[in-house]
Design an enzyme around this catalytic site. Structure first.
Site, short mmCIF file in Angstrom:
data_model
loop_
_atom_site.label_atom_id
_atom_site.label_comp_id
_atom_site.label_asym_id
_atom_site.label_seq_id
_atom_site.Cartn_x
_atom_site.Cartn_y
_atom_site.Cartn_z
N ASP A 76 6.04 -0.22 -0.46
CA ASP A 76 5.91 -1.87 -0.64
C ASP A 76 4.35 -1.94 0.15
O ASP A 76 4.46 -1.43 1.37
CB ASP A 76 6.81 -2.33 0.14
CG ASP A 76 7.07 -4.05 0.05
OD1 ASP A 76 6.88 -4.61 -1.65
OD2 ASP A 76 7.59 -5.15 0.99
N GLU A 160 4.10 -0.80 -6.23
CA GLU A 160 3.88 -2.05 -7.15
C GLU A 160 2.20 -1.68 -7.93
O GLU A 160 1.31 -1.82 -7.57
CB GLU A 160 4.01 -3.47 -6.80
CG GLU A 160 5.11 -4.00 -6.91
CD GLU A 160 5.71 -5.30 -5.58
OE1 GLU A 160 6.21 -6.02 -6.08
OE2 GLU A 160 5.16 -4.81 -4.88
N ASP A 242 11.69 -4.89 3.61
CA ASP A 242 10.74 -3.76 3.02
C ASP A 242 11.01 -3.42 3.01
O ASP A 242 11.08 -2.78 1.89
CB ASP A 242 9.77 -4.40 3.68
CG ASP A 242 8.58 -5.57 4.19
OD1 ASP A 242 9.08 -6.05 2.99
OD2 ASP A 242 8.45 -5.77 5.39
#
Ligand SMILES: [Zn+2]
Length: 289
Positions: A76, A160, A242
């Site tokens: 992340d 991501e 997170d």
């Protein structure tokens, strides 16, 4: 950074005493770092705005892939911490530009007062260029270290897919996002992954990775950016937000989360989850989509 670049594809050599020989030029003494491994294929000479010369040498060599230990992680990315792995490892955001900002402002002010075309102006310009160069080098160095560590220690990384250009449009966050330089980091992760045998998977950025409990799929609608830790009301798991997001990224790329939950257009997702999308993109920028 570079203002001038010349590629020399052949007829060059590097002496054992560290001299670079280029066609029609006297040999140039180099400071070599790191050690040159493999067969040199071409060399690119570049000049930075602060007047330094660099020779970047492309070589060919066989690199043994890292031992297969089967580790997979979700990663992340954020502004508070630069990166958090699903195993709980955190890398701080060094904010190099932010740290040099005061010095840069003073130097830039001095530069603006110098007369155009004067010697003092070019000296002053050089000082400013050196600060920018230092920031870029520091950032480069820390990102190389993190991406090398992650790609060597793991066989798969899920991260991501960030739309950095649209994030930078947010004026409040633009400077911080440019400073954190995720795009540069993702590029490093991809090519180092290729070298060291680590697959990099990109996950849809509209996937609610922070709000979803990675244990039981419960979606915590009221999770705001201020909440760093939370307890899932369904399964009573206690999450660092997170680490939970990183775990979700990993599960999604392994298809352990149904595809229709992971992949959707932003509008479909908003409609289905009843979320109100933050148009300021501040939430996405901190990995809280
Ligand atoms: Zn849960």
């Amino acid at each position: 950074m570079c203002v001038d670049k010349v590629i020399v594809p052949q007829h060059f050599s590097i002496d054992t005493d560290g001299f670079l020989r280029l066609p029609k030029m006297t040999p140039i003494k180099m400071v070599i770092h790191p050690e040159i491994l493999g067969i040199p294929k071409n060399v690119t000479i570049s000049k930075t705005p602060s007047g330094k010369y660099y020779a970047s040498i492309v070589t060919e060599q066989d690199i043994p892939s890292a031992p297969l230990n089967g580790d997979k992680i979700g990663l992340d990315l954020g502004l508070k911490e630069f990166a958090i792995t699903s195993k709980g490892e955190k890398f701080e955001n060094p904010r190099y530009f932010q740290k040099s900002l005061r010095r840069l402002k003073i130097r830039q002010r001095r530069l603006s007062r110098k007369n155009k075309g004067s010697n003092n102006r070019s000296k002053s310009r050089l000082t400013v260029a050196r600060i920018h160069e230092k920031v870029a080098n520091q950032r480069q160095d820390s990102q190389h270290k993190i991406s090398l560590k992650l790609t060597c220690e793991n066989q798969a990384i899920s991260v991501e897919s960030l739309n950095i250009k649209s994030m930078v449009k947010d004026r409040k966050l633009a400077k911080q996002i440019s400073d954190v330089a995720w795009g540069n980091f993702l590029t490093m992760l991809a090519y180092k992954g290729d070298i060291y045998g680590c697959e990099v998977h990109y996950v849809d950025r509209f996937f609610p990775s922070s709000k979803r409990c990675s244990n039981c799929c419960y979606i915590k609608q009221d999770l705001t950016l201020a909440i760093r830790e939370w307890e899932c009301p369904e399964c009573k798991s206690f999450w660092d937000r997170d680490i939970n997001a990183a775990l979700n990224l990993m599960l999604l790329s392994e298809s352990k989360i149904p595809l229709e939950e992971g992949k959707s257009t932003p509008d479909q997702l908003v409609a289905r989850l009843g979320m109100s999308r933050d148009t300021g993109s501040g939430q996405e920028a901190t990995g809280a989509a």
